[in-house]
Structure formats: C-alpha cells, structure tokens
Design a protein around this motif. Sequence first.
Motif, mmCIF file in Angstrom:
data_model
loop_
_atom_site.group_PDB
_atom_site.id
_atom_site.type_symbol
_atom_site.label_atom_id
_atom_site.label_comp_id
_atom_site.label_asym_id
_atom_site.label_seq_id
_atom_site.Cartn_x
_atom_site.Cartn_y
_atom_site.Cartn_z
ATOM 1 N N LEU A 180 27.357 -26.014 -10.471
ATOM 2 C CA LEU A 180 27.940 -24.943 -9.673
ATOM 3 C C LEU A 180 28.761 -25.573 -8.552
ATOM 4 O O LEU A 180 28.498 -26.709 -8.156
ATOM 5 N N ALA A 181 29.708 -24.816 -8.031
ATOM 6 C CA ALA A 181 30.487 -25.263 -6.880
ATOM 7 C C ALA A 181 30.667 -24.103 -5.914
ATOM 8 O O ALA A 181 30.637 -22.938 -6.306
ATOM 9 N N SER A 182 30.879 -24.435 -4.657
ATOM 10 C CA SER A 182 31.130 -23.411 -3.644
ATOM 11 C C SER A 182 32.587 -22.959 -3.694
ATOM 12 O O SER A 182 32.898 -21.822 -3.360
ATOM 13 N N LYS A 183 33.470 -23.861 -4.112
ATOM 14 C CA LYS A 183 34.910 -23.604 -4.250
ATOM 15 C C LYS A 183 35.500 -24.787 -5.007
ATOM 16 O O LYS A 183 34.763 -25.701 -5.394
ATOM 17 N N ILE A 184 36.792 -24.806 -5.223
ATOM 18 C CA ILE A 184 37.435 -25.929 -5.895
ATOM 19 C C ILE A 184 37.150 -27.201 -5.110
ATOM 20 O O ILE A 184 37.401 -27.264 -3.902
ATOM 21 N N ARG A 185 36.560 -28.160 -5.791
ATOM 22 C CA ARG A 185 36.189 -29.454 -5.203
ATOM 23 C C ARG A 185 35.278 -29.317 -3.980
ATOM 24 O O ARG A 185 35.235 -30.175 -3.107
ATOM 25 N N GLY A 186 34.535 -28.222 -3.934
ATOM 26 C CA GLY A 186 33.622 -27.984 -2.809
ATOM 27 C C GLY A 186 32.257 -28.605 -3.045
ATOM 28 O O GLY A 186 32.101 -29.561 -3.801
ATOM 29 N N THR A 187 31.273 -28.029 -2.395
ATOM 30 C CA THR A 187 29.896 -28.487 -2.530
ATOM 31 C C THR A 187 29.428 -28.246 -3.958
ATOM 32 O O THR A 187 29.665 -27.175 -4.524
ATOM 33 N N GLY A 247 26.407 -21.581 -0.231
ATOM 34 C CA GLY A 247 27.266 -20.681 -0.999
ATOM 35 C C GLY A 247 27.727 -21.259 -2.328
ATOM 36 O O GLY A 247 28.834 -21.001 -2.780
ATOM 37 N N VAL A 248 26.864 -22.036 -2.943
ATOM 38 C CA VAL A 248 27.201 -22.682 -4.216
ATOM 39 C C VAL A 248 26.786 -21.728 -5.338
ATOM 40 O O VAL A 248 25.623 -21.675 -5.719
ATOM 41 N N ASN A 249 27.754 -20.943 -5.833
ATOM 42 C CA ASN A 249 27.401 -19.910 -6.817
ATOM 43 C C ASN A 249 28.462 -19.699 -7.894
ATOM 44 O O ASN A 249 28.449 -18.684 -8.569
ATOM 45 N N ARG A 250 29.367 -20.646 -8.045
ATOM 46 C CA ARG A 250 30.410 -20.528 -9.076
ATOM 47 C C ARG A 250 30.134 -21.522 -10.189
ATOM 48 O O ARG A 250 30.118 -22.729 -9.950
ATOM 49 N N LEU A 251 29.920 -21.020 -11.398
ATOM 50 C CA LEU A 251 29.615 -21.872 -12.548
ATOM 51 C C LEU A 251 30.887 -22.574 -13.010
ATOM 52 O O LEU A 251 31.828 -21.934 -13.457
ATOM 53 N N MET A 252 30.897 -23.894 -12.889
ATOM 54 C CA MET A 252 32.085 -24.681 -13.223
ATOM 55 C C MET A 252 31.952 -25.439 -14.529
ATOM 56 O O MET A 252 32.948 -25.754 -15.178
ATOM 57 N N TYR A 253 30.712 -25.753 -14.924
ATOM 58 C CA TYR A 253 30.504 -26.613 -16.092
ATOM 59 C C TYR A 253 29.080 -26.416 -16.590
ATOM 60 O O TYR A 253 28.168 -26.183 -15.795
ATOM 61 N N PHE A 254 28.899 -26.532 -17.906
ATOM 62 C CA PHE A 254 27.544 -26.541 -18.450
ATOM 63 C C PHE A 254 27.516 -27.243 -19.798
ATOM 64 O O PHE A 254 28.536 -27.371 -20.469
ATOM 65 N N GLU A 292 37.648 -32.333 -16.694
ATOM 66 C CA GLU A 292 37.941 -32.608 -18.104
ATOM 67 C C GLU A 292 37.844 -31.330 -18.935
ATOM 68 O O GLU A 292 38.577 -31.153 -19.897
ATOM 69 N N GLU A 293 36.944 -30.441 -18.561
ATOM 70 C CA GLU A 293 36.715 -29.208 -19.310
ATOM 71 C C GLU A 293 37.284 -27.966 -18.616
ATOM 72 O O GLU A 293 37.538 -26.957 -19.258
ATOM 73 N N ASN A 294 37.409 -28.015 -17.312
ATOM 74 C CA ASN A 294 37.748 -26.833 -16.524
ATOM 75 C C ASN A 294 38.753 -27.234 -15.436
ATOM 76 O O ASN A 294 38.436 -27.236 -14.251
ATOM 77 N N LYS A 295 39.949 -27.587 -15.873
ATOM 78 C CA LYS A 295 40.980 -28.125 -14.973
ATOM 79 C C LYS A 295 41.293 -27.227 -13.776
ATOM 80 O O LYS A 295 41.572 -27.700 -12.692
ATOM 81 N N LYS A 296 41.261 -25.930 -13.960
ATOM 82 C CA LYS A 296 41.623 -24.992 -12.894
ATOM 83 C C LYS A 296 40.414 -24.502 -12.089
ATOM 84 O O LYS A 296 40.543 -23.626 -11.250
ATOM 85 N N TRP A 297 39.263 -25.037 -12.358
ATOM 86 C CA TRP A 297 38.044 -24.665 -11.650
ATOM 87 C C TRP A 297 37.794 -23.157 -11.729
ATOM 88 O O TRP A 297 37.510 -22.487 -10.735
ATOM 89 N N VAL A 298 37.880 -22.622 -12.922
ATOM 90 C CA VAL A 298 37.613 -21.205 -13.163
ATOM 91 C C VAL A 298 36.101 -20.992 -13.151
ATOM 92 O O VAL A 298 35.348 -21.757 -13.749
ATOM 93 N N ASN A 299 35.651 -19.946 -12.475
ATOM 94 C CA ASN A 299 34.238 -19.592 -12.474
ATOM 95 C C ASN A 299 33.893 -19.058 -13.863
ATOM 96 O O ASN A 299 34.285 -17.948 -14.229
ATOM 97 N N LEU A 300 33.162 -19.846 -14.636
ATOM 98 C CA LEU A 300 32.876 -19.509 -16.031
ATOM 99 C C LEU A 300 31.983 -18.284 -16.176
ATOM 100 O O LEU A 300 31.915 -17.683 -17.245
ATOM 101 N N SER A 301 31.311 -17.897 -15.109
ATOM 102 C CA SER A 301 30.417 -16.735 -15.181
ATOM 103 C C SER A 301 31.007 -15.495 -14.525
ATOM 104 O O SER A 301 30.347 -14.457 -14.455
ATOM 105 N N GLN A 302 32.226 -15.548 -14.078
ATOM 106 C CA GLN A 302 32.831 -14.457 -13.320
ATOM 107 C C GLN A 302 32.749 -13.102 -14.036
ATOM 108 O O GLN A 302 32.345 -12.113 -13.458
#
Length: 104
Positions: free
Chosen positions: A12-19, A48-55, A85-95
């Motif tokens: 998970l990430a808080s934002k692009i390249r965040g926590t 505020g780390v709640n964006r799924l970036m990779y799994f 490598e998998e999510n270049k635009k840092w899209v929240n995969l669970s949005q």
Amino acid sequence: MKTIHQYYVYILASKIRGTLYIGITNDLQRRAYEHKIGIKKGFAQKYGVNRLMYFEAFQNINEAIKREKNLKKWKRDWKIRLIEEENKKWVNLSQDWFDNILGV
C-alpha cells in the motif's frame, strides 16, 4: 476434495512514491477495505497508507510469509521499482472495489 487457499502479499502507499506498507492476507478485498476505512489502529492508519499499489498471490501460506518478510527487508528504492514495473502510474488497484460502499 482439497480446498485451494489464496494468500496475498501486498504493498500500500499513501500517495505516489509516498509512505509504503507491506502486508499479507487471505482476503485482499476485505483487507484493502479495512485499510481504506482505517478500521485498525496502527502504522497504516496513522500515515494514511490505504492505496493498493501492488500485490502477489500465493497458494502456499509459507511462501507468502517468506515473500512478505523478504520484501520488508528490501531497500525503499527496490520496493518502488517493483511497484513501477507493474503499476507505472501508481493507480490504486482497489479504487473501484468500494465506490458503491463508500458513496464515491
């Protein structure tokens, strides 16, 4: 008949390249929702780390645990490279999973 279990190691990430936060679960959708609404107190909720970036998915719990522990030891740059490598635009995969529930 043997039941096939699924386990997930996720980042998970808080934002692009965040926590970043790395976790493991047997129900990725439920766990992502728990992070989204901040149901559990702790690191992810505090920052505020709640964006799924990779799994990654596993059928063997021991392999999943080993992978989670390994990823947690990685340098931050390596984790970011893995995500990108998998999510270049840092899209929240669970949005889209919670739009109806959260009224978004």
